[in-house]
Design a protein around this motif. Sequence first.
Motif, PDB file in Angstrom:
ATOM      1  N   LEU A   1       0.660  -1.275  -0.238  1.00  0.00           N
ATOM      2  CA  LEU A   1       0.222  -0.130   0.056  1.00  0.00           C
ATOM      3  C   LEU A   1       0.975   1.621  -0.002  1.00  0.00           C
ATOM      4  CD1 LEU A   1      -2.585  -0.597   2.685  1.00  0.00           C
ATOM      5  CD2 LEU A   1      -3.394  -0.807   0.270  1.00  0.00           C
ATOM      6  N   ALA A   2       2.102   1.369   0.602  1.00  0.00           N
ATOM      7  CA  ALA A   2       2.910   2.098   0.657  1.00  0.00           C
ATOM      8  C   ALA A   2       3.134   2.740  -0.695  1.00  0.00           C
ATOM      9  CB  ALA A   2       3.912   2.389   1.767  1.00  0.00           C
ATOM     10  N   LEU A   3       3.752   1.543  -1.714  1.00  0.00           N
ATOM     11  CA  LEU A   3       4.741   1.522  -2.259  1.00  0.00           C
ATOM     12  C   LEU A   3       3.419   1.918  -3.618  1.00  0.00           C
ATOM     13  CD1 LEU A   3       6.926   1.226  -4.825  1.00  0.00           C
ATOM     14  CD2 LEU A   3       6.194  -1.462  -4.528  1.00  0.00           C
ATOM     15  N   LEU A   4       2.696   2.071  -3.325  1.00  0.00           N
ATOM     16  CA  LEU A   4       0.738   2.523  -4.596  1.00  0.00           C
ATOM     17  C   LEU A   4       0.865   3.727  -3.943  1.00  0.00           C
ATOM     18  CD1 LEU A   4      -1.384   0.930  -6.099  1.00  0.00           C
ATOM     19  CD2 LEU A   4      -2.769   1.061  -3.747  1.00  0.00           C
ATOM     20  N   ALA A   5       0.969   4.527  -2.917  1.00  0.00           N
ATOM     21  CA  ALA A   5       1.472   6.053  -2.949  1.00  0.00           C
ATOM     22  C   ALA A   5       2.169   6.576  -3.065  1.00  0.00           C
ATOM     23  CB  ALA A   5       0.796   5.737  -0.806  1.00  0.00           C
ATOM     24  N   ALA A   6       3.024   5.833  -3.040  1.00  0.00           N
ATOM     25  CA  ALA A   6       4.456   6.483  -3.224  1.00  0.00           C
ATOM     26  C   ALA A   6       4.331   7.100  -4.365  1.00  0.00           C
ATOM     27  CB  ALA A   6       5.602   5.909  -2.556  1.00  0.00           C
ATOM     28  N   ALA A   7       4.183   5.683  -6.104  1.00  0.00           N
ATOM     29  CA  ALA A   7       3.805   5.702  -7.386  1.00  0.00           C
ATOM     30  C   ALA A   7       3.210   6.415  -7.929  1.00  0.00           C
ATOM     31  CB  ALA A   7       3.973   4.583  -7.911  1.00  0.00           C
ATOM     32  N   GLY A   8       2.044   6.738  -7.074  1.00  0.00           N
ATOM     33  CA  GLY A   8       0.950   7.892  -7.129  1.00  0.00           C
ATOM     34  C   GLY A   8       1.156   9.096  -7.214  1.00  0.00           C
ATOM     35  N   GLY A   9       2.299   9.893  -5.981  1.00  0.00           N
ATOM     36  CA  GLY A   9       1.870  10.908  -5.365  1.00  0.00           C
ATOM     37  C   GLY A   9       2.011  11.455  -6.048  1.00  0.00           C
ATOM     38  N   PRO A  10       2.007  12.791  -6.269  1.00  0.00           N
ATOM     39  CA  PRO A  10       2.628  14.211  -6.637  1.00  0.00           C
ATOM     40  C   PRO A  10       3.757  14.410  -7.151  1.00  0.00           C
ATOM     41  CG  PRO A  10       1.148  14.933  -4.718  1.00  0.00           C
ATOM     42  CD  PRO A  10       1.035  13.747  -4.595  1.00  0.00           C
ATOM     43  N   ALA A  11       4.038  14.605  -8.702  1.00  0.00           N
ATOM     44  CA  ALA A  11       5.936  14.980  -8.926  1.00  0.00           C
ATOM     45  C   ALA A  11       6.164  16.681  -8.215  1.00  0.00           C
ATOM     46  CB  ALA A  11       5.409  15.085 -10.202  1.00  0.00           C
ATOM     47  N   PRO A  12       7.141  16.116  -8.414  1.00  0.00           N
ATOM     48  CA  PRO A  12       8.145  15.586  -8.984  1.00  0.00           C
ATOM     49  C   PRO A  12       8.606  14.140  -8.588  1.00  0.00           C
ATOM     50  CG  PRO A  12       9.675  16.861  -7.743  1.00  0.00           C
ATOM     51  CD  PRO A  12       7.696  17.825  -8.002  1.00  0.00           C
ATOM     52  N   ARG A  13       8.171  12.827  -8.106  1.00  0.00           N
ATOM     53  CA  ARG A  13       8.987  12.053  -7.298  1.00  0.00           C
ATOM     54  C   ARG A  13       9.989  11.128  -7.057  1.00  0.00           C
ATOM     55  NH1 ARG A  13       3.608  11.324  -9.716  1.00  0.00           N
ATOM     56  NH2 ARG A  13       4.062  10.666 -11.598  1.00  0.00           N
TER      57      ARG A  13
ATOM     58  N   GLU B   1       2.123  21.483  -5.485  1.00  0.00           N
ATOM     59  CA  GLU B   1       1.353  20.309  -4.930  1.00  0.00           C
ATOM     60  C   GLU B   1       2.180  19.333  -4.255  1.00  0.00           C
ATOM     61  OE1 GLU B   1      -2.196  17.150  -6.817  1.00  0.00           O
ATOM     62  OE2 GLU B   1      -0.459  18.368  -8.227  1.00  0.00           O
ATOM     63  N   ARG B   2       2.626  18.604  -4.170  1.00  0.00           N
ATOM     64  CA  ARG B   2       3.646  17.478  -4.101  1.00  0.00           C
ATOM     65  C   ARG B   2       3.474  17.665  -2.342  1.00  0.00           C
ATOM     66  NH1 ARG B   2       5.590  12.987  -4.179  1.00  0.00           N
ATOM     67  NH2 ARG B   2       7.306  12.122  -2.683  1.00  0.00           N
ATOM     68  N   ALA B   3       3.982  19.070  -2.155  1.00  0.00           N
ATOM     69  CA  ALA B   3       4.401  19.769  -0.388  1.00  0.00           C
ATOM     70  C   ALA B   3       3.035  19.503  -0.018  1.00  0.00           C
ATOM     71  CB  ALA B   3       5.482  20.724  -0.418  1.00  0.00           C
ATOM     72  N   ARG B   4       2.556  20.032  -0.354  1.00  0.00           N
ATOM     73  CA  ARG B   4       1.220  20.546   0.163  1.00  0.00           C
ATOM     74  C   ARG B   4       0.116  19.276   0.698  1.00  0.00           C
ATOM     75  NH1 ARG B   4       0.144  23.934  -4.209  1.00  0.00           N
ATOM     76  NH2 ARG B   4      -0.793  22.720  -5.120  1.00  0.00           N
ATOM     77  N   SER B   5       0.177  18.182  -0.568  1.00  0.00           N
ATOM     78  CA  SER B   5      -0.175  17.523  -0.124  1.00  0.00           C
ATOM     79  C   SER B   5       0.695  16.741   1.580  1.00  0.00           C
ATOM     80  CB  SER B   5       0.635  15.978  -0.947  1.00  0.00           C
ATOM     81  OG  SER B   5       1.400  15.780  -1.470  1.00  0.00           O
TER      82      SER B   5
END
Length: 292
Positions: free
Chosen positions: A100-112, A160-164
């Motif tokens: 589940l953690a991998l799923l969230a990391a892979a789908g997180g906002p860019a830049p990943r 967006e990444r930092a806000r999330s």
Amino acid sequence: MIAALRAELARTNFAGREVSLAEGALVVAGACALGRRTGRPLDLLALAGIGGLGLLDDLLEPHQRRAGRPVSKGLRGHLASLRSGRVTTGAAKALGIPALALLAAAGGPAPRGGAMVPVDAALTAGCANLANLLDLRPGRALKAVLPPAALLALTAGQDERARSGAGLAVAALLPGVLALPADLREHGMLGDAGANVLGAAVGAAATRTLPAPARLALLGGVVALTLASERVSFSAVIDRTPALRALDRAGRLPVSSRAVDGSAVPGTTDGPAAPSEPARTSSDPDDAEEAR
């Protein structure tokens, strides 16, 4: 029905007091509700799934004990169960939380950062597990989770990444703050469900907020502590260290004389007792249910 549910959620903690796992279930619900505000469906899925796996472990493990079935504890125990073809609730967490953690990391906002995706997943899963390892005394896990959650919530950037990331930190911070009084007064406990979801939310927030070198360093520390927990009792270390002992016991109820002589402690816990705490029998740091 309400009485049956209350009995199902009731546990006896290390001091012989009755606490309720309802606290952990409410923390999961609160974290998921706030996690929706990140606008990332996979974040919500990860938090709900991690909390659900923890709750499953909380509820099913006592039934396994009462049925006389062996219950694996610790990372090594869960892996040994898997090698023997037996899937325990702990083993399900050991597999499900990283997925589940991998799923969230892979789908997180860019830049990943492609190479950082598995690192971020490992940090999220590692923080979830570490918070659970610390949930052996009232308030201990919350005292470890809330300060970094507050710092990460205040470091919201413009992208967006930092806000999330800040949103995920808030998803840990607010339910944790609300749970702290009941936890310290020993009315409730986080259990695997609450501890896992709060740790995961803080870990995921760190992956969205901190630069790559800081995330790598943090992951190294989490891995080191997790490996140490297989051999060293966190409670014993805390009891031997005056500053840590004072922080750990701040706000907690005094241990009753009933608990000191061990007569009210039906379960096991994670290490040898300090003179002012009850005698205990197990060296297993993962036995959060009876220990708390």
